[in-house]
Design a protein around this motif. Sequence first.
Motif, PDB file in Angstrom:
ATOM      1  N   PHE A  23       0.907  -0.842  -0.010  1.00  0.00           N
ATOM      2  CA  PHE A  23       0.030   0.103   0.277  1.00  0.00           C
ATOM      3  C   PHE A  23       0.821   1.681  -0.643  1.00  0.00           C
ATOM      4  CE2 PHE A  23       0.255  -1.822   3.893  1.00  0.00           C
ATOM      5  CZ  PHE A  23       1.285  -1.560   5.162  1.00  0.00           C
TER       6      PHE A  23
ATOM      7  N   THR B  98      -3.826   0.082  -6.304  1.00  0.00           N
ATOM      8  CA  THR B  98      -3.259   0.182  -4.333  1.00  0.00           C
ATOM      9  C   THR B  98      -4.320   1.654  -3.947  1.00  0.00           C
ATOM     10  OG1 THR B  98      -0.869   1.284  -4.991  1.00  0.00           O
ATOM     11  CG2 THR B  98      -1.395  -1.414  -4.965  1.00  0.00           C
TER      12      THR B  98
ATOM     13  N   VAL C  32      -6.417   1.843  -0.486  1.00  0.00           N
ATOM     14  CA  VAL C  32      -5.703   2.140  -0.111  1.00  0.00           C
ATOM     15  C   VAL C  32      -7.295   3.421   0.857  1.00  0.00           C
ATOM     16  CG1 VAL C  32      -4.503   3.485   1.781  1.00  0.00           C
ATOM     17  CG2 VAL C  32      -4.300   1.751   0.313  1.00  0.00           C
TER      18      VAL C  32
END
Length: 295
Positions: free
Chosen positions: A115, A178, A182
């Motif tokens: 992340f 990603t 998140v």
Amino acid sequence: MHIPVLKREVLEILDPKPNQNFVDATFGEGGHAISILEKIAPNGKLLALEVDPELFKKGKKLEKKFLGRLILRNENFANLKNVVEKENFKEILGILFDLGISSWHLEESGRGFTFKRNEPLIMRYDKDTTKLTAIDVLNKFPEREIEKILKEFGQEKFAREIAREIARERKKEKILTTFQLVEIVKKALPISEIKKRKIHFATKVFLALRIFVNRELENLKEGLEQALEVVSKGGKILVISFHSLEDKIVKNFFKEKEKEKIVKILTKKPIVPSNLEILKNKRSRSAKLRAAIKL
């Protein structure tokens, strides 16, 4: 650079001697493999498996250095028995599984394992995007199914809220990266929960998707069964796991086989890294090593 975890402890239990043969089921960047190869010189051989085609390519350079003593194959350890038979690799005195994700995957692969970088959510070790990716799961799977994956493989207690947010967001735009994921997790979690967590708030979601996409737990069960078949009597199986789901599978497998008098467990409690090792290599902190010997 990837630092092999519990290297000293692995060598102590494996106890490799000159001219013996071993298997490294998870070659990675070769950290454990090199230290074993040094101990089994001049004629001992190491059969090594690496599922990732890019790490395999990097490892091929090492193969030359060891002049035929390192046999590296681009395979998943779920096919261990097959590879051993194909290579006619005999008298195996130890098999090592290091189930940790390599630093290279997090820092250089560009496949969405972390992340911390904005990358496409591929999350496949074998790099094969014709197979299931995390993008497929997040955009095509039913909300309930995603909730189940997060709960089961990530032990995420806010699985329902996160799955709901994923379903909501993907209606607006496809979830591809990603950083998108998140942000979705951040939206779904209560602020108090984000502050409370010791680890990054998206860790469990990323872990769950990675385990599911790569069939990590099924492959581990397969690999352990096959390792027991191919290892010689008096040979050892060592497994380094990094989360409770893996560790539970290894613990139960060894327990069951000890009951059947097929193995003897060598680690009554799992071996964990020393404080010094954790200080030097933060990623080693959750490692647990279990070992058994075939009777």
